[in-house]
Design a protein around this motif. Structure first.
Motif: not given
Lengths: 176, 96
Positions: B34-35, B17, B41, B28-32, B13
């Motif tokens: 991972y989304a 980023r 995946e 970008y945020s970590i959440g973005t 992650g």
């Protein structure tokens, strides 16, 4: 060979400075060095006046000091280390372990997708600690952490179309 | 996917980023991140494996991502398509 140094005057009161004693490891190292170089005399370190006495055997002249088997660089390093140990060490505040804001961390733990939850929380914490290492204040690092959490959760919340009631339901499930 | 390729085999992650931020300037945020990774995946374009746990991560494991064969084929096709569309465009040097 007598190597004598004088300590620099230290304006700091003795009660407020810390002068660590010679470590056992340092004394052992110096002693081992004398043995390995066939020196029959001792290495004496007087902590009070910082006098380091290194006495060579009679048959070894001063020139032998810098020739094999004596490793001059090692000995010099040992002396330097010994002297450095006597340098007054300024009092530093004890290292404090800062933790990310608990509420924000809990929110991520609750709302992040289960599959990547641990990785996301870990990445956020790694970023938080990296910011602290870069010299950010605790408050600034915590603020950035909260912003990062909010920016990370919004896509998840949006993707799940949770809405306010969905959020409350998730929080309620985890609390009870 | 290009960021994963660039960071391979150390793509997780934070590194993904940072790579995107360094190359494009977009933060970008970590959440973005991972989304997007989750969607890739699900489509079988990337796979993940758990890595080592470190103290700076609060003892949590890293999740490393690598591009699968299907992902490489899809990426190649996508880049070829982009190149084909760009070729011959008037004023192409302006978007090179």
């Amino acid at each position: 060979v007598k190597h004598k140094t004088s300590r620099r005057p230290d304006p700091t009161p003795a009660s407020t400075r810390r002068v660590p004693a010679l470590s056992n490891a340092m004394i052992t190292k110096l002693a081992a060095m004398t043995r390995s170089t066939m020196m029959q005399t001792d290495v004496a370190v007087y902590q009070d006046d910082l006098t380091i006495n290194i006495t060579l055997p009679d048959e070894m002249d001063v020139n032998g000091f810098s020739s094999p088997p004596m490793d001059n660089s090692d000995l010099s390093q040992a002396i330097f280390d010994a002297m450095r140990w006597h340098e007054p060490i300024p009092d530093v505040p004890p290292k404090t372990t800062f933790e990310p804001p608990a509420l924000a961390e809990s929110l991520v733990s609750l709302l992040a997708p289960k599959r990547h939850r641990a990785a996301i929380v870990g990445d956020l914490e790694e970023t938080f600690r990296s910011n602290l290492q870069r010299g950010f204040t605790k408050q600034r690092a915590a603020r950035l952490y909260c912003v990062d959490v909010a920016r990370s959760l919004l896509p998840q919340v949006w993707a799940k179309r949770l809405g306010i009631f969905g959020l409350i339901a998730i929080l309620w499930r985890h609390v009870h | 996917m290009l960021a994963i390729l660039r960071q391979n085999p150390n793509a997780y992650g934070v590194s993904i980023r940072d790579e995107i931020k360094a190359r494009t300037g977009k933060d970008y945020s970590i959440g973005t991140i991972y989304a997007a990774l989750e969607r890739l995946e699900e489509r079988g374009y990337v796979s993940s494996r758990e890595g080592e746990a470190t103290a700076v991560r609060g003892g949590r494991r890293k999740l490393y991502f690598t591009i699968t064969g299907a992902g490489q084929r899809s990426l190649s096709a996508s880049l070829r398509t982009t190149d084909a569309l760009r070729r011959g465009v008037p004023g192409a040097e302006a978007i090179a």
